[in-house]
Design an enzyme around this catalytic site. Structure first.
Site, PDB file in Angstrom:
ATOM      1  N   ARG A 119       0.830  -1.227   0.000  1.00  0.00           N
ATOM      2  CA  ARG A 119       0.000   0.000   0.000  1.00  0.00           C
ATOM      3  C   ARG A 119       0.865   1.279   0.000  1.00  0.00           C
ATOM      4  NH1 ARG A 119      -2.415  -3.514  -1.291  1.00  0.00           N
ATOM      5  NH2 ARG A 119      -4.284  -4.456  -0.412  1.00  0.00           N
ATOM      6  N   SER A 168     -10.449  -0.981   3.785  1.00  0.00           N
ATOM      7  CA  SER A 168      -9.691  -1.300   5.000  1.00  0.00           C
ATOM      8  C   SER A 168      -9.222  -0.013   5.669  1.00  0.00           C
ATOM      9  CB  SER A 168      -8.464  -2.146   4.659  1.00  0.00           C
ATOM     10  OG  SER A 168      -8.893  -3.371   4.114  1.00  0.00           O
ATOM     11  N   GLU A 215      -4.637   3.016   6.792  1.00  0.00           N
ATOM     12  CA  GLU A 215      -4.579   2.869   5.333  1.00  0.00           C
ATOM     13  C   GLU A 215      -5.403   3.980   4.675  1.00  0.00           C
ATOM     14  OE1 GLU A 215      -5.021  -1.094   3.724  1.00  0.00           O
ATOM     15  OE2 GLU A 215      -5.942  -0.326   1.884  1.00  0.00           O
TER      16      GLU A 215
HETATM   17  C1  LIG Z   1     -15.811  -1.301  -0.153  1.00  0.00           C
HETATM   18  C2  LIG Z   1     -14.360  -0.988  -0.425  1.00  0.00           C
HETATM   19  C3  LIG Z   1     -13.476  -2.024  -0.652  1.00  0.00           C
HETATM   20  C4  LIG Z   1     -12.125  -1.738  -0.900  1.00  0.00           C
HETATM   21  N1  LIG Z   1     -11.280  -2.774  -1.113  1.00  0.00           N
HETATM   22  C5  LIG Z   1      -9.983  -2.519  -1.393  1.00  0.00           C
HETATM   23  C6  LIG Z   1      -9.069  -3.590  -1.660  1.00  0.00           C
HETATM   24  O1  LIG Z   1      -9.436  -4.763  -1.677  1.00  0.00           O
HETATM   25  N2  LIG Z   1      -7.786  -3.256  -1.913  1.00  0.00           N
HETATM   26  C7  LIG Z   1      -7.334  -1.979  -1.926  1.00  0.00           C
HETATM   27  O2  LIG Z   1      -6.151  -1.743  -2.193  1.00  0.00           O
HETATM   28  N3  LIG Z   1      -8.173  -0.952  -1.679  1.00  0.00           N
HETATM   29  C8  LIG Z   1      -9.481  -1.201  -1.415  1.00  0.00           C
HETATM   30  N4  LIG Z   1     -10.327  -0.157  -1.146  1.00  0.00           N
HETATM   31  C9  LIG Z   1      -9.786   1.206  -1.074  1.00  0.00           C
HETATM   32  C10 LIG Z   1      -9.805   1.976  -2.381  1.00  0.00           C
HETATM   33  O3  LIG Z   1     -10.771   1.493  -3.297  1.00  0.00           O
HETATM   34  C11 LIG Z   1      -8.435   2.003  -3.051  1.00  0.00           C
HETATM   35  O4  LIG Z   1      -7.478   2.549  -2.176  1.00  0.00           O
HETATM   36  C12 LIG Z   1      -8.455   2.828  -4.337  1.00  0.00           C
HETATM   37  O5  LIG Z   1      -7.221   2.681  -5.020  1.00  0.00           O
HETATM   38  C13 LIG Z   1      -8.714   4.307  -4.068  1.00  0.00           C
HETATM   39  O6  LIG Z   1      -9.143   4.896  -5.257  1.00  0.00           O
HETATM   40  P1  LIG Z   1      -9.978   6.257  -5.253  1.00  0.00           P
HETATM   41  O7  LIG Z   1     -10.020   6.737  -6.656  1.00  0.00           O
HETATM   42  O8  LIG Z   1     -11.280   6.069  -4.598  1.00  0.00           O
HETATM   43  O9  LIG Z   1      -9.022   7.164  -4.375  1.00  0.00           O
HETATM   44  P2  LIG Z   1      -9.356   8.366  -3.415  1.00  0.00           P
HETATM   45  O10 LIG Z   1      -9.909   7.833  -2.143  1.00  0.00           O
HETATM   46  O11 LIG Z   1     -10.175   9.374  -4.125  1.00  0.00           O
HETATM   47  O12 LIG Z   1      -7.887   8.930  -3.173  1.00  0.00           O
HETATM   48  C14 LIG Z   1      -6.940   8.160  -2.477  1.00  0.00           C
HETATM   49  C15 LIG Z   1      -5.577   8.859  -2.532  1.00  0.00           C
HETATM   50  O13 LIG Z   1      -5.119   8.891  -3.879  1.00  0.00           O
HETATM   51  C16 LIG Z   1      -4.735  10.207  -4.241  1.00  0.00           C
HETATM   52  N5  LIG Z   1      -5.029  10.369  -5.672  1.00  0.00           N
HETATM   53  C17 LIG Z   1      -6.244  10.362  -6.257  1.00  0.00           C
HETATM   54  N6  LIG Z   1      -6.120  10.474  -7.591  1.00  0.00           N
HETATM   55  C18 LIG Z   1      -4.791  10.559  -7.840  1.00  0.00           C
HETATM   56  C19 LIG Z   1      -4.013  10.700  -9.037  1.00  0.00           C
HETATM   57  N7  LIG Z   1      -4.583  10.740 -10.250  1.00  0.00           N
HETATM   58  N8  LIG Z   1      -2.669  10.788  -8.915  1.00  0.00           N
HETATM   59  C20 LIG Z   1      -2.064  10.725  -7.701  1.00  0.00           C
HETATM   60  N9  LIG Z   1      -2.743  10.596  -6.546  1.00  0.00           N
HETATM   61  C21 LIG Z   1      -4.090  10.505  -6.619  1.00  0.00           C
HETATM   62  C22 LIG Z   1      -5.595  11.100  -3.376  1.00  0.00           C
HETATM   63  O14 LIG Z   1      -5.014  12.387  -3.224  1.00  0.00           O
HETATM   64  C23 LIG Z   1      -5.626  10.320  -2.079  1.00  0.00           C
HETATM   65  O15 LIG Z   1      -4.447  10.589  -1.331  1.00  0.00           O
HETATM   66  C24 LIG Z   1     -11.677  -0.410  -0.916  1.00  0.00           C
HETATM   67  C25 LIG Z   1     -12.585   0.634  -0.692  1.00  0.00           C
HETATM   68  C26 LIG Z   1     -13.918   0.353  -0.457  1.00  0.00           C
HETATM   69  C27 LIG Z   1     -14.878   1.474  -0.234  1.00  0.00           C
END
Ligand SMILES: Cc1cc2nc3c(=O)[nH]c(=O)nc-3n(C[C@H](O)[C@H](O)[C@H](O)COP(=O)(O)OP(=O)(O)OC[C@H]3O[C@@H](n4cnc5c(N)ncnc54)[C@H](O)[C@@H]3O)c2cc1C
Length: 306
Positions: free
Chosen positions: A169, A221, A291
């Site tokens: 992560r 998580s 996380e």
């Molecule tokens: C129900 C559920 C299940 C999940 N299961 C998993 C799992 O199994 N494994 C896992 O790894 N994660 C999981 N996640 C967490 C999440 O989906 C991941 O971390 C995902 O990669 C975040 O994407 P996001 O676009 O929603 O990011 P956001 O929450 O919008 O942003 C997360 C971070 O990324 C940064 N960011 C956003 N866009 C960019 C960009 N273009 N360039 C650089 N930085 C950027 C933001 O500034 C922030 O710091 C889960 C979440 C939920 C709600």
């Protein structure tokens, strides 16, 4: 010092945009300024104007891993929404705003193996590279060839897998490349029977539904797993499963998830995070690391716009 309207002349920048609707958890105060853009030139205009005006820039993807505090976010919040998907010669290229489950399904349809795990990551490609997202035994680091990132000076450079310095992560976008925006990424895929890829993708989705809260707002998580153990197991062993604070609850189904059961606030979530962290530290001597990403200000008046 920031001027009163640093984004004058740039179309589509909203003032006081409520961020709760851009968060999968459904909480969070307003962004002082907010913009959603889908191409590199529009992103560069915002990045440069923010830099030149001294306005802090916060990137938001699908808001699935980010707890936005109740007082909102000072400065400019940008969602980079290039959702493009192209595949050729064993490589798929995803725009930074492409949703990982969409990419997993598109790859399955085309008989391309490698990103099945994306079905379990309900976020964008850009954020998934940032956090080296992974699910059920595979992660971004396993398949990323390289990615293009825009620096705060608007320049775009390509970083290969090694330069991203992936770990659990973690990527270089959290330290040496902090402030860079991932605008697209290329992933290695291998041709396979479409039905087999789809079956594996569906299996991951089934495991996810069986083991995690599904169909209810969460942030994924909350804590990283400590070496050799699972954060959920430790929190559950402290008897915290099901604990409620305001409208938030430590999920009954998986103790490393906090769910929004009834109009939770970010403050409710942070209180549960604090209690889980402190109890696990007290009972097991383990310092759980968050996380989820926390952004913004706790107080309602923090942005000066509430
Ligand atoms: C129900 C559920 C299940 C999940 N299961 C998993 C799992 O199994 N494994 C896992 O790894 N994660 C999981 N996640 C967490 C999440 O989906 C991941 O971390 C995902 O990669 C975040 O994407 P996001 O676009 O929603 O990011 P956001 O929450 O919008 O942003 C997360 C971070 O990324 C940064 N960011 C956003 N866009 C960019 C960009 N273009 N360039 C650089 N930085 C950027 C933001 O500034 C922030 O710091 C889960 C979440 C939920 C709600």
């Amino acid at each position: 010092m920031p001027v009163s309207d640093p984004f004058g002349g740039i179309a589509g920048v909203l003032a006081a945009e409520p961020l709760a609707k851009h968060s999968q958890f459904g909480v969070g105060g307003p962004a002082q300024w907010f913009a959603q853009v889908a191409d590199e030139a529009a992103l560069r205009a915002l990045v440069l104007r923010a830099r030149d005006s001294g306005v802090p820039l916060t990137m938001l993807g699908a808001g699935s891993n980010t707890l936005i505090l109740d007082g909102g976010v000072r400065g400019l919040v940008v969602r980079y929404d290039d959702r493009s998907f192209t595949a050729s010669d064993g490589v798929v290229m995803l725009g930074g705003g492409c949703m990982m489950p969409r990419a997993a399904l598109d790859c399955a349809r085309r008989g391309l193996a490698g990103v099945e795990f994306g079905i379990g990551v309900p976020g964008t490609c850009g954020a998934s590279v940032y956090g080296n997202a992974g699910a059920f035994g595979a992660e971004i680091a396993d398949v990323l060839v390289d990615c293009d990132a825009m620096a705060p000076d608007g320049e775009v450079q390509t970083l290969d897998n090694a330069a991203c310095r992936f770990a659990y992560r973690f990527s270089a976008f959290k330290n040496s490349f902090a402030g860079n925006v991932v605008i697209r990424a290329r992933f290695r895929v291998t041709p396979d029977d479409a039905a087999s890829v789809r079956r594996r993708t569906d299996d991951i989705q089934r495991q996810r539904k069986a083991s995690q809260p599904y169909g209810i707002r969460s942030l994924g998580s909350v804590f990283k797993n400590p070496p050799g153990d699972a954060a959920g197991r430790l929190i559950e062993a402290c008897g915290l499963k099901g604990m409620r604070w305001g409208g938030a609850q430590i999920a009954e189904k998986h103790a490393n998830f906090i769910v929004n059961v009834e109009r939770a606030t970010a403050a409710d979530v942070l209180e549960l995070v604090r209690r889980a962290h402190d109890k696990v530290a007290e009972r097991f001597g383990v310092d759980l690391e968050r996380e989820i990403v926390v952004v913004g200000e706790p107080a309602l008046s923090a942005t000066g716009i509430a």
